[in-house]
Design a protein around this motif. Structure first.
Motif, short mmCIF file in Angstrom:
data_model
loop_
_atom_site.label_atom_id
_atom_site.label_comp_id
_atom_site.label_asym_id
_atom_site.label_seq_id
_atom_site.Cartn_x
_atom_site.Cartn_y
_atom_site.Cartn_z
N GLU A 1 0.82 -1.21 0.00
CA GLU A 1 0.00 0.00 0.00
C GLU A 1 0.86 1.26 0.00
OE1 GLU A 1 -3.25 0.17 -0.49
OE2 GLU A 1 -3.10 -1.99 -0.78
N ARG A 2 1.94 1.23 0.79
CA ARG A 2 2.85 2.38 0.82
C ARG A 2 3.52 2.56 -0.54
NH1 ARG A 2 4.40 1.82 6.50
NH2 ARG A 2 5.58 0.03 5.87
N GLY A 3 3.94 1.44 -1.14
CA GLY A 3 4.60 1.50 -2.44
C GLY A 3 3.67 1.99 -3.54
N LYS A 4 2.40 1.56 -3.48
CA LYS A 4 1.43 2.02 -4.46
C LYS A 4 1.21 3.52 -4.35
CE LYS A 4 -2.32 -0.36 -5.21
NZ LYS A 4 -3.54 -1.16 -4.99
N ARG A 5 1.08 4.03 -3.14
CA ARG A 5 0.89 5.47 -2.94
C ARG A 5 2.11 6.25 -3.43
NH1 ARG A 5 -1.51 3.88 1.98
NH2 ARG A 5 0.44 4.30 3.08
N ARG A 6 3.30 5.72 -3.11
CA ARG A 6 4.52 6.40 -3.52
C ARG A 6 4.62 6.50 -5.04
NH1 ARG A 6 8.09 2.92 -1.80
NH2 ARG A 6 7.82 3.59 0.37
N ARG A 7 4.35 5.40 -5.71
CA ARG A 7 4.42 5.40 -7.17
C ARG A 7 3.36 6.29 -7.78
NH1 ARG A 7 6.14 -0.59 -9.42
NH2 ARG A 7 8.03 -0.82 -8.16
N TRP A 8 2.17 6.31 -7.19
CA TRP A 8 1.09 7.17 -7.68
C TRP A 8 1.51 8.63 -7.62
CZ3 TRP A 8 -2.06 11.13 -6.07
CH2 TRP A 8 -3.24 11.33 -6.80
N TRP A 9 2.10 9.03 -6.50
CA TRP A 9 2.55 10.41 -6.35
C TRP A 9 3.71 10.73 -7.28
CZ3 TRP A 9 -0.05 14.22 -4.38
CH2 TRP A 9 -1.00 13.98 -3.38
N VAL A 10 4.64 9.81 -7.46
CA VAL A 10 5.79 10.05 -8.34
C VAL A 10 5.34 10.24 -9.78
CG1 VAL A 10 7.85 9.00 -9.34
CG2 VAL A 10 7.50 8.92 -6.88
N LEU A 11 4.50 9.32 -10.28
CA LEU A 11 4.05 9.41 -11.66
C LEU A 11 3.23 10.67 -11.90
CD1 LEU A 11 3.10 5.69 -12.41
CD2 LEU A 11 5.04 6.97 -13.32
N ASN A 12 2.33 10.99 -10.99
CA ASN A 12 1.53 12.20 -11.16
C ASN A 12 2.37 13.46 -11.01
OD1 ASN A 12 -1.31 11.44 -11.68
ND2 ASN A 12 -1.15 10.41 -9.71
N GLY A 13 3.39 13.40 -10.16
CA GLY A 13 4.29 14.54 -10.02
C GLY A 13 5.09 14.80 -11.29
N VAL A 14 5.59 13.72 -11.90
CA VAL A 14 6.34 13.87 -13.15
C VAL A 14 5.43 14.39 -14.26
CG1 VAL A 14 7.63 12.62 -14.94
CG2 VAL A 14 8.02 12.10 -12.53
N ALA A 15 4.20 13.86 -14.32
CA ALA A 15 3.25 14.32 -15.34
C ALA A 15 2.90 15.79 -15.14
CB ALA A 15 1.98 13.47 -15.30
N ALA A 16 2.70 16.20 -13.88
CA ALA A 16 2.39 17.60 -13.60
C ALA A 16 3.56 18.50 -13.96
CB ALA A 16 2.02 17.76 -12.13
N LEU A 17 4.79 18.05 -13.68
CA LEU A 17 5.97 18.83 -14.05
C LEU A 17 6.08 18.99 -15.56
CD1 LEU A 17 8.64 20.22 -13.23
CD2 LEU A 17 9.72 17.96 -13.34
#
Length: 298
Positions: A241-257
């Motif tokens: 669950e922690r890993g899923k949240r981390r990856r979700w934030w990383v991918l969305n952060g890169v897309a937003a950037l």
């Protein structure tokens, strides 16, 4: 011994009794010695299934298009963001554009990869729908209507949003000048700025949706190719669950950037370049008027 029988020394048995492999705990053959099953294919291509070929077509076509997209975003967003000048940015654009708009490079880097990516994605969805119908024995149209379509992922949904926007963008900036003027030598960032100035709401909203859908589709698509999507975390429940949240934030952060940089250069600099005057402005108006439906606004 009596009765003419002769006593023999004990000796080991040379042949072991036959053991049924199915009933044995350990298989008689190691897994590596058993040849892997071959997948059936209606195409007969190397024994791979149609799904296998479609997935790889979709994947490898995205590699070539990503190379073009990187060069394109650099020209239309990053360089304007650094120079803060349309004439200076147009100089870089005109210098580098022949490399991906040449008769050889454009079909290989842009047209063919984009067409293959779209067609393989649509065909894959239809093929999976057909497999579901065959699995449940749905032969008639009425039976097939009762079956649910394959689940559409967020990345795929963004791809379907991005597809008509990409085609429209290519039509306005590449196809239309070719049809009207026989080439796109006069079309650059000033042409785009003129369109924003003439119809800021339609151009601005359309461009923002285009950039957002493209950024999230590309980033999450590459996340899938690299095995970095949240669904592919394979740890214990808590860590998962922690890993899923981390990856979700990383991918969305890169897309937003990516979207933020793209919009900052595209809307913040090019979009505020203003309307062109004189002969060049009239030429651009003539091109924009040829756009179906929206051309009446120019």
């Amino acid at each position: 011994m009596d009765d003419g029988m002769q006593e023999l020394d004990p000796s080991p048995i040379e042949e072991s009794p036959v053991v049924n492999e199915k009933d044995s705990y350990f298989p008689l053959h190691s897994p590596s010695s058993v040849p892997p099953p071959r997948h059936s294919s209606s195409l007969g291509l190397s024994g791979h299934s149609l799904t296998w070929w479609l997935l790889r077509t979709q994947r490898y076509s995205s590699y070539a298009f990503t190379a073009f997209l990187t060069a394109h975003i650099t020209n239309v967003s990053l360089i304007p963001l650094l120079t803060r000048s349309l004439p200076a940015s147009d100089t870089y654009l005109l210098l580098t554009r022949p490399y991906y708009q040449s008769p050889l490079a454009e079909p290989l880097l842009v047209i063919a990869p984009l067409a293959l990516h779209i067609l393989s994605g649509v065909t894959l969805r239809l093929h999976r729908r057909r497999q579901t119908a065959l699995r449940y024995g749905a032969e008639s149209r009425a039976d097939r209507r009762t079956l649910a379509w394959p689940k559409l992922s967020g990345t795929s949904a963004l791809g379907y949003v991005f597809m008509p926007l990409v085609l429209g963008h290519a039509f306005v900036n590449r196809v239309l000048p070719l049809l009207v003027e026989g080439g796109s030598s006069s079309v650059g960032l000033q042409y785009v700025a003129h369109g924003f100035a003439k119809d800021p709401w339609v151009a601005g909203v359309g461009y923002a949706v285009f950039v957002a859908a493209g950024s999230w589709h590309v980033v999450w698509g590459w996340g899938k190719w690299l095995g970095w999507t949240p669904e592919e975390v394979g740890w214990e429940v808590e860590e998962r669950e922690r890993g899923k949240r981390r990856r979700w934030w990383v991918l969305n952060g890169v897309a937003a950037l990516m979207a933020g940089v793209w919009i900052a250069g595209g809307l913040g600099v090019v979009g505020r370049g203003g309307e062109m005057s004189g002969w060049l402005g009239r030429q651009y108006d003539g091109l924009y008027r040829q756009i179906p439906i929206l051309g009446r606004r120019y």
